[in-house]
Design an enzyme around this catalytic site. Structure first.
Site, PDB file in Angstrom:
ATOM      1  N   GLY A  75       0.795  -1.224   0.000  1.00  0.00           N
ATOM      2  CA  GLY A  75       0.000   0.000   0.000  1.00  0.00           C
ATOM      3  C   GLY A  75       0.820   1.263   0.000  1.00  0.00           C
ATOM      4  N   GLY A  76       0.178   2.356   0.410  1.00  0.00           N
ATOM      5  CA  GLY A  76       0.825   3.661   0.425  1.00  0.00           C
ATOM      6  C   GLY A  76       0.471   4.531  -0.756  1.00  0.00           C
ATOM      7  N   THR A 106       4.637  -0.889  -4.339  1.00  0.00           N
ATOM      8  CA  THR A 106       4.791   0.480  -4.830  1.00  0.00           C
ATOM      9  C   THR A 106       5.751   1.285  -3.962  1.00  0.00           C
ATOM     10  OG1 THR A 106       2.459   0.382  -5.488  1.00  0.00           O
ATOM     11  CG2 THR A 106       3.512   2.534  -5.528  1.00  0.00           C
ATOM     12  N   HIS A 231      -0.436 -11.598 -11.420  1.00  0.00           N
ATOM     13  CA  HIS A 231      -1.654 -10.795 -11.591  1.00  0.00           C
ATOM     14  C   HIS A 231      -2.201 -10.908 -13.021  1.00  0.00           C
ATOM     15  CE1 HIS A 231      -0.155  -9.317  -7.866  1.00  0.00           C
ATOM     16  NE2 HIS A 231       0.470  -8.249  -8.293  1.00  0.00           N
ATOM     17  N   ASP A 291      -1.028 -12.329  -2.812  1.00  0.00           N
ATOM     18  CA  ASP A 291      -0.851 -10.876  -2.709  1.00  0.00           C
ATOM     19  C   ASP A 291      -1.278 -10.381  -1.335  1.00  0.00           C
ATOM     20  OD1 ASP A 291       0.062  -8.481  -3.769  1.00  0.00           O
ATOM     21  OD2 ASP A 291      -1.849  -7.942  -4.666  1.00  0.00           O
ATOM     22  N   SER A 295      -2.091  -3.886  -1.118  1.00  0.00           N
ATOM     23  CA  SER A 295      -3.255  -3.015  -1.252  1.00  0.00           C
ATOM     24  C   SER A 295      -4.057  -3.415  -2.478  1.00  0.00           C
ATOM     25  CB  SER A 295      -2.822  -1.553  -1.372  1.00  0.00           C
ATOM     26  OG  SER A 295      -2.037  -1.359  -2.539  1.00  0.00           O
TER      27      SER A 295
END
Length: 387
Positions: A75-76, A106, A231, A291, A295
Site C-alpha cells: 500500500g501507500g 509500490t 496478476h 498478494d 493493497s
C-alpha cells in the site's frame, strides 16, 4: 544424561496421504525437520523420544507455498495513512501455508529491502519458512548490498528479484534494455548462489500487457523459467495473452487469488485457472499466490487514488478448494498450483512441494472439507485448530 526437553521424533498417523499423488500409506515419521519415512505401521524403539499425533480423520498434503505476500505490508498509494499492516505467522499458518516469499510493492521509500528482510526473519523465528525478493516496483531495483548479484549471493533469504512493475501507471516505465539487464543480473546472481534467481513481474492493466516479457524471451537468451508474470487475471484480455505466452514459451504464469473476486467473479483465481486450462495451458505451468496484505487500490479515470482495501490470503485457499470440489483438477494436480509448481518456480523443488523421504516436513493436515486443521513447517507444528 538429561533427557531432551522436546521429542526428537514426531509420528503422524492420518487417514490419507497425498504426496501429491495418493499413496498407500497412513503414517509420516519426522526427524530433524525432515520426512524420515512414509508408510503404515511404522515402528519406533520404545525408548526413543517420539511424539505421536493421531489424526485418523485428516489427510496429509504438502503444506502450501505462497510466492507473493506483502509480509511487511504493501500500500501507500494514498499517502502514509494507507500503508497496509504487516502479516503474522498465525495469519499464514492457519491457511495451511508453511512457506512464503515476501515482496515490496509500490512503496520502496518508507519501506525498504532491509525492512522486508527483518520481517522475513521475524516470521522464520515464529516457525514460517520465509524468503524474499530483493527490489520493488521500480527500476533500478533497491537492494540490500547495492547490487542484485551480491544480494542473491550473500543473503540466504533472497531468492530472486521482484515485484518489478510493468504495464502499470505506478511502474517506473523501465525500458526494454533495463528489463533485460535486471533479469540477467538476477540470473547470474542466482547461478553464483546456487539459486534460481527468478524475476517476479507485477503486470498491471496497461495496454502493453506481457509485451515486455515476450520481447525479452524472443530477443535474448534468457530462459522462460527465469521470469514469472503475476496478476495475469486482472482483465480478460491479459488472461488470454497469458495463455498464449505460456504455451508459446513453455513459461509459467502466476494467477492472483484476489480476495475481492469471489469464486463466481470473472477475474477470480478459480475462473482464471478454468480458462487457462480450457485454452490448453498445462496445469504444471500455472501457480497461485495471494498478494496478501498488499493493497487493492482503486483509481479513477485519470489515475488518481480513490480508495483501497487490504488483501487477505483466504481466497488462495478458497480457490484451491473450489477447483478440487468442482472436479476441475484431481487433488494431486490441484495441489501443484500451490505446492510443487511453486517449489519448482522458486528453485526449491528438491526439498519442498512434495511429501517424500528427505524433504522438509512441511505438512498440512486437512479435513474432508479440505480445510487445514494443523500445519507443520520443518516438522514443527505452527497451527492447531482449537475447534
Amino acid at each position: 544424561m538429561t533427557a531432551p526437553s522436546e521429542p526428537l521424533l514426531t509420528l503422524l498417523r492420518v487417514g490419507t496421504i497425498h504426496t501429491p499423488e495418493t499413496v498407500d500409506a497412513t503414517e509420516i515419521l519426522i526427524a530433524d525437520g525432515r520426512i524420515a519415512a512414509l508408510g503404515s505401521n511404522l515402528s519406533v524403539p520404545p525408548d526413543w523420544p517420539v511424539e505421536i499425533i493421531d489424526a485418523p480423520d485428516l489427510a496429509a498434503v504438502p503444506a502450501f507455498i505462497d510466492q507473493h505476500a506483502h509480509v511487511t505490508g504493501g500500500g501507500g498509494e494514498g499517502g502514509c495513512g494507507t500503508r497496509c499492516p504487516a502479516m503474522s505467522a498465525a495469519d499464514i499458518a492457519c491457511m495451511g501455508i508453511a512457506t512464503v516469499v515476501g515482496v515490496l510493492g509500490t512503496d520502496s521509500v518508507s519501506r525498504s529491502p532491509a525492512d522486508l528482510l527483518a520481517g522475513v526473519r521475524g516470521l522464520c523465528a515464529d516457525g514460517i519458512d520465509a524468503y524474499m525478493y530483493t527490489g520493488a516496483y521500480r527500476v533500478p531495483a533497491p537492494t540490500l548490498t547495492g547490487d542484485i548479484q551480491r544480494d542473491l549471493a550473500w543473503i540466504p533469504e533472497v531468492i530472486g528479484v521482484g515485484e518489478i512493475a510493468i504495464s502499470d501507471h505506478r511502474s517506473s516505465q523501465p525500458t526494454q534494455e533495463e528489463i533485460a539487464r535486471l533479469v540477467s543480473e538476477a540470473r547470474v546472481g542466482g547461478m553464483l548462489a546456487g539459486k534460481r534467481g527468478i524475476c517476479h513481474f507485477h503486470v498491471g492493466d496497461g495496454r502493453r500487457g506481457l509485451e515486455p516479457l515476450r520481447r525479452l524471451l524472443s530477443e535474448t537468451e534468457i530462459p522462460p523459467d527465469q521470469v514469472i508474470p503475476t496478476h495475469v487475471n486482472r482483465r480478460h484480455e491479459l488472461l488470454e495473452e497469458a495463455a498464449e505466452y505460456a504455451k508459446m514459451y513453455g513459461a509459467t504464469i502466476d494467477v492472483t487469488a484476489f480476495d475481492d473476486c469471489p469464486g463466481d467473479s470473472e477475474f477470480s483465481a478459480y475462473n482464471a485457472v478454468v480458462e487457462l486450462l480450457r485454452r490448453g495451458v498445462p496445469a504444471d505451468r500455472i501457480t497461485l499466490s495471494s498478494d496478501c496484505n498488499g493493497s487493492l487500490p482503486e483509481f479513477d479515470a485519470n489515475g488518481d487514488y480513490a480508495g483501497m482495501r487490504v488483501a487477505r490470503n483466504t481466497e488462495l485457499l478458497g480457490a484451491w478448494q473450489k477447483l478440487v470440489r468442482d472436479g476441475v483438477l484431481p487433488i494431486g494436480d490441484a495441489l501443484g498450483l500451490i505446492t510443487g509448481n511453486v517449489a519448482r518456480v522458486l528453485g526449491l523443488q528438491h526439498r519442498k512441494g512434495r511429501l517424500a523421504t528427505g524433504f522438509a516436513a512441511d505438512i498440512a493436515l486437512i479435513d474432508a472439507d479440505l480445510q487445514p486443521r494443523q500445519t507443520f513447517a520443518a516438522g514443527r507444528r505452527i497451527f492447531l485448530d482449537a475447534g
